[in-house]
Design an enzyme around this catalytic site. Structure first.
Site, short mmCIF file in Angstrom:
data_model
loop_
_atom_site.label_atom_id
_atom_site.label_comp_id
_atom_site.label_asym_id
_atom_site.label_seq_id
_atom_site.Cartn_x
_atom_site.Cartn_y
_atom_site.Cartn_z
N GLU A 51 0.83 -1.21 0.00
CA GLU A 51 0.00 0.00 0.00
C GLU A 51 0.86 1.25 0.00
OE1 GLU A 51 -2.39 -2.98 2.60
OE2 GLU A 51 -0.30 -2.62 2.05
N CYS A 79 -2.85 -3.41 7.35
CA CYS A 79 -2.24 -3.35 8.68
C CYS A 79 -2.42 -1.93 9.22
CB CYS A 79 -0.75 -3.71 8.60
SG CYS A 79 0.28 -2.37 7.96
#
Length: 166
Positions: A51, A79
């Site tokens: 990401e 996360c």
């Protein structure tokens, strides 16, 4: 194009090449703007999550820190670090393709100061009660940096052109 499948294919290729099973595809106007697999194993950089890398590439291409008008496809529920980054870049939508419960029999990523299962509760604690040792050292000259920034921004407290909820 099936953008979700593209994220799966990137992650599978990354695993085949010795990387970790994560990937991100960022789409704007029906086209891939940026994409990346997780590169932590390859770079020894704990921030080289898929990401983060894809967000960096997309923002550089657009010349802005805001990814409004985009959809971001990620292989797994983000996360905590990536979730924060996703909030900061303001995409229109994030699509995740697996949950931790689904992949936990095959992969776990607990760390010294947190486990993914308990991290959000840990994060919500006051800073001085967290497992990660933290110390607040109050310095007025640190606050002065923010005063200086506000002066340089003609009295504005927000970064110009930041998408907000108000």
């Amino acid at each position: 194009m099936d953008f979700a499948q593209r994220a799966i294919d990137l992650a599978r290729q990354n695993v085949a090449e010795g990387g970790r099973p994560f990937a991100t595809v960022i789409v704007k106007n029906g086209e891939i703007l940026a994409e990346s697999p997780n590169k932590v194993a390859q770079t020894n950089d704990p921030t080289a999550h898929a990401e983060i890398l894809a967000i960096r590439e997309a923002c550089a291409k657009l010349g802005t820190e805001h990814l409004t008008g985009t959809t971001i496809y990620v292989l797994a529920h983000p996360c905590p670090m990536c979730l924060g980054s996703l909030y900061y870049c303001s995409p229109d939508e994030v699509v995740f393709l697996t949950t931790r419960d689904a992949y936990e029999p095959y992969y776990v990523d607990d760390r010294k100061h947190f486990e993914l299962d308990s991290f959000y509760a840990e994060f919500a604690k006051p800073w001085n009660e967290r497992r990660l040792p933290m110390r607040h050292e109050s310095r007025e000259d640190a606050v002065e940096v923010y005063r200086f920034w506000r002066e340089r921004e003609s009295g504005e407290r927000r970064v110009a052109d930041t998408p907000t909820t108000v």
